[in-house]
Design a protein around this motif. Structure first.
Motif, PDB file in Angstrom:
ATOM      1  N   ILE A   1      21.660 -23.554  -7.848  1.00  0.00           N
ATOM      2  CA  ILE A   1      20.759 -23.074  -6.800  1.00  0.00           C
ATOM      3  C   ILE A   1      19.835 -24.219  -6.400  1.00  0.00           C
ATOM      4  CG2 ILE A   1      18.927 -21.418  -6.257  1.00  0.00           C
ATOM      5  CD1 ILE A   1      20.875 -20.543  -9.218  1.00  0.00           C
ATOM      6  N   PHE A   2      19.744 -24.481  -5.102  1.00  0.00           N
ATOM      7  CA  PHE A   2      18.884 -25.547  -4.596  1.00  0.00           C
ATOM      8  C   PHE A   2      17.646 -24.947  -3.932  1.00  0.00           C
ATOM      9  CE2 PHE A   2      23.107 -27.385  -4.691  1.00  0.00           C
ATOM     10  CZ  PHE A   2      22.880 -28.645  -5.215  1.00  0.00           C
ATOM     11  N   HIS A   3      16.487 -25.481  -4.276  1.00  0.00           N
ATOM     12  CA  HIS A   3      15.235 -25.156  -3.602  1.00  0.00           C
ATOM     13  C   HIS A   3      14.747 -26.434  -2.928  1.00  0.00           C
ATOM     14  CE1 HIS A   3      14.290 -21.674  -6.616  1.00  0.00           C
ATOM     15  NE2 HIS A   3      15.182 -21.335  -5.719  1.00  0.00           N
ATOM     16  N   ASP A   4      14.680 -26.418  -1.617  1.00  0.00           N
ATOM     17  CA  ASP A   4      14.171 -27.571  -0.876  1.00  0.00           C
ATOM     18  C   ASP A   4      12.660 -27.453  -0.754  1.00  0.00           C
ATOM     19  OD1 ASP A   4      16.772 -28.523  -0.460  1.00  0.00           O
ATOM     20  OD2 ASP A   4      17.014 -27.279   1.324  1.00  0.00           O
ATOM     21  N   LEU A   5      11.964 -28.518  -1.122  1.00  0.00           N
ATOM     22  CA  LEU A   5      10.500 -28.523  -1.116  1.00  0.00           C
ATOM     23  C   LEU A   5       9.960 -29.424  -0.006  1.00  0.00           C
ATOM     24  CD1 LEU A   5       9.994 -29.031  -4.956  1.00  0.00           C
ATOM     25  CD2 LEU A   5       9.898 -26.878  -3.693  1.00  0.00           C
ATOM     26  N   PRO A   6       8.820 -29.056   0.567  1.00  0.00           N
ATOM     27  CA  PRO A   6       8.168 -29.963   1.522  1.00  0.00           C
ATOM     28  C   PRO A   6       7.746 -31.257   0.828  1.00  0.00           C
ATOM     29  CG  PRO A   6       7.192 -27.759   1.596  1.00  0.00           C
ATOM     30  CD  PRO A   6       8.115 -27.792   0.422  1.00  0.00           C
ATOM     31  N   ALA A   7       7.530 -32.302   1.615  1.00  0.00           N
ATOM     32  CA  ALA A   7       7.237 -33.636   1.082  1.00  0.00           C
ATOM     33  C   ALA A   7       6.016 -33.694   0.175  1.00  0.00           C
ATOM     34  CB  ALA A   7       7.081 -34.625   2.229  1.00  0.00           C
ATOM     35  N   ASP A   8       5.061 -32.817   0.333  1.00  0.00           N
ATOM     36  CA  ASP A   8       3.832 -32.902  -0.475  1.00  0.00           C
ATOM     37  C   ASP A   8       3.833 -31.891  -1.624  1.00  0.00           C
ATOM     38  OD1 ASP A   8       3.654 -30.618   1.039  1.00  0.00           O
ATOM     39  OD2 ASP A   8       1.579 -30.942   1.655  1.00  0.00           O
ATOM     40  N   SER A   9       4.995 -31.631  -2.195  1.00  0.00           N
ATOM     41  CA  SER A   9       5.111 -30.553  -3.182  1.00  0.00           C
ATOM     42  C   SER A   9       5.271 -30.995  -4.626  1.00  0.00           C
ATOM     43  CB  SER A   9       6.301 -29.658  -2.826  1.00  0.00           C
ATOM     44  OG  SER A   9       6.065 -29.016  -1.602  1.00  0.00           O
ATOM     45  N   THR A  10       5.476 -32.266  -4.892  1.00  0.00           N
ATOM     46  CA  THR A  10       5.644 -32.696  -6.282  1.00  0.00           C
ATOM     47  C   THR A  10       4.638 -33.792  -6.616  1.00  0.00           C
ATOM     48  OG1 THR A  10       7.402 -34.242  -5.673  1.00  0.00           O
ATOM     49  CG2 THR A  10       8.094 -32.068  -6.410  1.00  0.00           C
ATOM     50  N   TYR A  11       4.011 -33.611  -7.771  1.00  0.00           N
ATOM     51  CA  TYR A  11       2.981 -34.534  -8.248  1.00  0.00           C
ATOM     52  C   TYR A  11       3.181 -34.774  -9.739  1.00  0.00           C
ATOM     53  CZ  TYR A  11       0.528 -33.483  -3.916  1.00  0.00           C
ATOM     54  OH  TYR A  11       0.195 -33.353  -2.602  1.00  0.00           O
ATOM     55  N   ARG A  12       2.850 -35.970 -10.183  1.00  0.00           N
ATOM     56  CA  ARG A  12       2.788 -36.273 -11.599  1.00  0.00           C
ATOM     57  C   ARG A  12       1.506 -37.069 -11.826  1.00  0.00           C
ATOM     58  NH1 ARG A  12       7.238 -39.861 -13.744  1.00  0.00           N
ATOM     59  NH2 ARG A  12       8.546 -38.152 -13.059  1.00  0.00           N
ATOM     60  N   ALA A  13       0.747 -36.648 -12.821  1.00  0.00           N
ATOM     61  CA  ALA A  13      -0.543 -37.273 -13.119  1.00  0.00           C
ATOM     62  C   ALA A  13      -1.451 -37.243 -11.893  1.00  0.00           C
ATOM     63  CB  ALA A  13      -0.357 -38.697 -13.639  1.00  0.00           C
ATOM     64  N   GLY A  14      -1.316 -36.185 -11.080  1.00  0.00           N
ATOM     65  CA  GLY A  14      -2.159 -36.018  -9.907  1.00  0.00           C
ATOM     66  C   GLY A  14      -1.772 -36.869  -8.712  1.00  0.00           C
ATOM     67  N   LYS A  15      -0.656 -37.606  -8.806  1.00  0.00           N
ATOM     68  CA  LYS A  15      -0.218 -38.460  -7.710  1.00  0.00           C
ATOM     69  C   LYS A  15       1.115 -37.958  -7.166  1.00  0.00           C
ATOM     70  CE  LYS A  15      -2.398 -42.631  -9.552  1.00  0.00           C
ATOM     71  NZ  LYS A  15      -3.698 -42.327  -9.288  1.00  0.00           N
ATOM     72  N   PRO A  16       1.305 -38.039  -5.849  1.00  0.00           N
ATOM     73  CA  PRO A  16       2.557 -37.557  -5.255  1.00  0.00           C
ATOM     74  C   PRO A  16       3.770 -38.324  -5.785  1.00  0.00           C
ATOM     75  CG  PRO A  16       0.965 -38.216  -3.556  1.00  0.00           C
ATOM     76  CD  PRO A  16       0.394 -38.610  -4.882  1.00  0.00           C
ATOM     77  N   THR A  17       4.859 -37.608  -5.937  1.00  0.00           N
ATOM     78  CA  THR A  17       6.129 -38.214  -6.326  1.00  0.00           C
ATOM     79  C   THR A  17       7.210 -37.658  -5.418  1.00  0.00           C
ATOM     80  OG1 THR A  17       6.814 -36.480  -7.849  1.00  0.00           O
ATOM     81  CG2 THR A  17       5.419 -38.225  -8.756  1.00  0.00           C
ATOM     82  N   ARG A  18       8.398 -38.189  -5.533  1.00  0.00           N
ATOM     83  CA  ARG A  18       9.535 -37.561  -4.864  1.00  0.00           C
ATOM     84  C   ARG A  18      10.573 -37.106  -5.893  1.00  0.00           C
ATOM     85  NH1 ARG A  18      13.811 -41.291  -1.820  1.00  0.00           N
ATOM     86  NH2 ARG A  18      15.030 -40.405  -3.374  1.00  0.00           N
ATOM     87  N   GLU A  19      10.118 -36.952  -7.140  1.00  0.00           N
ATOM     88  CA  GLU A  19      11.038 -36.603  -8.218  1.00  0.00           C
ATOM     89  C   GLU A  19      11.725 -35.258  -7.976  1.00  0.00           C
ATOM     90  OE1 GLU A  19       8.622 -36.624 -11.702  1.00  0.00           O
ATOM     91  OE2 GLU A  19       7.672 -34.743 -11.242  1.00  0.00           O
ATOM     92  N   ALA A  20      12.857 -35.105  -8.615  1.00  0.00           N
ATOM     93  CA  ALA A  20      13.612 -33.858  -8.591  1.00  0.00           C
ATOM     94  C   ALA A  20      13.500 -33.213  -9.970  1.00  0.00           C
ATOM     95  CB  ALA A  20      15.073 -34.127  -8.252  1.00  0.00           C
TER      96      ALA A  20
END
Length: 123
Positions: free
Chosen positions: A42-61
């Motif tokens: 199952i794939f969930h597509d996220l908007p560009a500002d939806s993933t963060y690590r250590a409070g900083k944006p990422t593009r991780e999956a």
């Protein structure tokens, strides 16, 4: 069961999603011997500002796998590493941008087609 839920903002095309789903299904079948018709991706597509690590944006999956309990730890780890490499090979993302976890559930609380699934092969 098994099923894999993929949270990603990389904007995958339908062709890439189909290729990933096919390859993940094959890996699950080959490594933990699940029947092909039990494997869901199952794939969930996220908007560009939806993933963060250590409070900083990422593009991780984020790839979350759910399988029946009862397989050897080495087998489950091999499945996880194989899926991570598969994702990287097909999408071009570095494995440094992938977080993958596999949770295991007892077969007695795992149902598909309105029936309890049998114990998995102990591979």
């Amino acid at each position: 069961m098994p099923f894999f839920v993929i949270e990603s903002q990389v904007g995958l095309s339908s062709d890439i999603k189909a290729k990933l789903a096919s390859e993940i299904t094959r890996l699950v079948h080959d490594i933990i011997e699940s029947e092909l018709d039990l494997v869901s991706v199952i794939f969930h597509d996220l908007p560009a500002d939806s993933t963060y690590r250590a409070g900083k944006p990422t593009r991780e999956a984020i790839l979350l796998g759910y399988i029946r309990k009862g397989r050897k730890l080495e087998t489950v780890q091999r499945l996880a590493l194989s899926i991570s490499k598969c994702w990287s090979d097909i999408t071009g993302m570095s494995e440094n941008e992938i977080e993958l976890a596999i949770a295991e559930y007892p077969a007695e609380v795992t149902f598909r087609y309105g029936a309890r699934l049998p114990e998995p092969a102990c591979v």
